[in-house]
Enzyme design. Sequence first.
Site, short mmCIF file in Angstrom:
data_model
loop_
_atom_site.label_atom_id
_atom_site.label_comp_id
_atom_site.label_asym_id
_atom_site.label_seq_id
_atom_site.Cartn_x
_atom_site.Cartn_y
_atom_site.Cartn_z
CE1 TYR A 133 -3.81 2.23 0.44
CE2 TYR A 133 -2.80 3.13 2.44
CZ TYR A 133 -3.75 3.20 1.30
OH TYR A 133 -4.67 4.29 1.58
N GLY A 175 -0.92 1.72 23.68
CA GLY A 175 -2.09 2.64 23.57
C GLY A 175 -1.87 4.22 23.57
CG PHE A 202 -11.54 1.61 19.43
CD1 PHE A 202 -10.59 0.49 19.20
CD2 PHE A 202 -10.93 2.65 20.05
CE1 PHE A 202 -9.38 0.39 19.58
CE2 PHE A 202 -9.31 2.60 20.23
CZ PHE A 202 -8.78 1.63 20.13
#
Length: 312
Positions: free
Chosen positions: A144, A206, A190
């Site tokens: 990509y 995170g 999420f």
Amino acid sequence: MHRVLVTGGSGFLGSHLCDRLIERGNDILCIDNFFTGSKINIKHLLKHPNFEVMRHDLTQPLYVEVNRIFNLACPASPVHYQHDPIQTTKTSVLGAINMLGLAKRLRARILQASTSEVYGDPEIHPQVEGYWGQVNPIGVRSCYDEGKRCAESLFFDYYRKWSLDIKVMRIFNTYGPRMHPNDGRVVSNFIVQALRGEPITIFGDGTQTRSFCYVDDMIDGMLRLMDAPVEFTGPVNFGNPIEFTMLELAETVIKIVGGKASLTFKALPQDDPKQRQPDISLAKQVLGWEPRVSLDEGLKETAAYFRQLLRV
């Protein structure tokens, strides 16, 4: 009125773009091979007299008559573009060659939907258009990343050699209704997990950051760039310059969706960038563009879409 070709027109961004172009009174030809796009996204347009859809793989030449081309065709989420990495590269590179050849023949203006992934795992922060990036050319994401970088190269070669009327935009994380529920992107992940009452999966600790731009703002930027004077080619960054950690995003999603979702942590995927934030000074200065939809507002609209889609 323009006769407009939108490649990848049934996808997340493409379908929203088709809506806006129809509102403007344009005549739209939507091209898609429906690998990641969905007919559901354009179902409401199928009976519109100014809308036509054609199943076509962009790696093959296309002979149509248009005067504007938006080249959006390519899987954009890691789950989808890593599913068949060779096809991903072919879509980016051969797709660009075929669309540039079409634009050259027709003397049509053409816009390339490039990506912030051309910056890779950046060494400078925030990212400016003049930064050349740090990309692993043999990694799992390179199909990509390098495909889009090669497409940009082709666009500017056609601009220099043939004076083709090009526009190149670098799209940072975008979210909103019509995202695929299983595309592996953090916002959809999420929200879907929270709606289903599942633990929210965070890769790494995170603390890595992203900036999130709502789809309506992104389409506005895309149209402004396409309408810009011929001498403004880009590349130009489009995205929201406000950063959020993955933990902050998870907390916001839980607050909006409701419930008491827990967090689960997994190892960070290979070559996953630690920071991603656009410098949008150029878009502000030349196009008068900046995002206006807040994260809370955009997540509410997106959660409502997924709630209806998943019937939860």
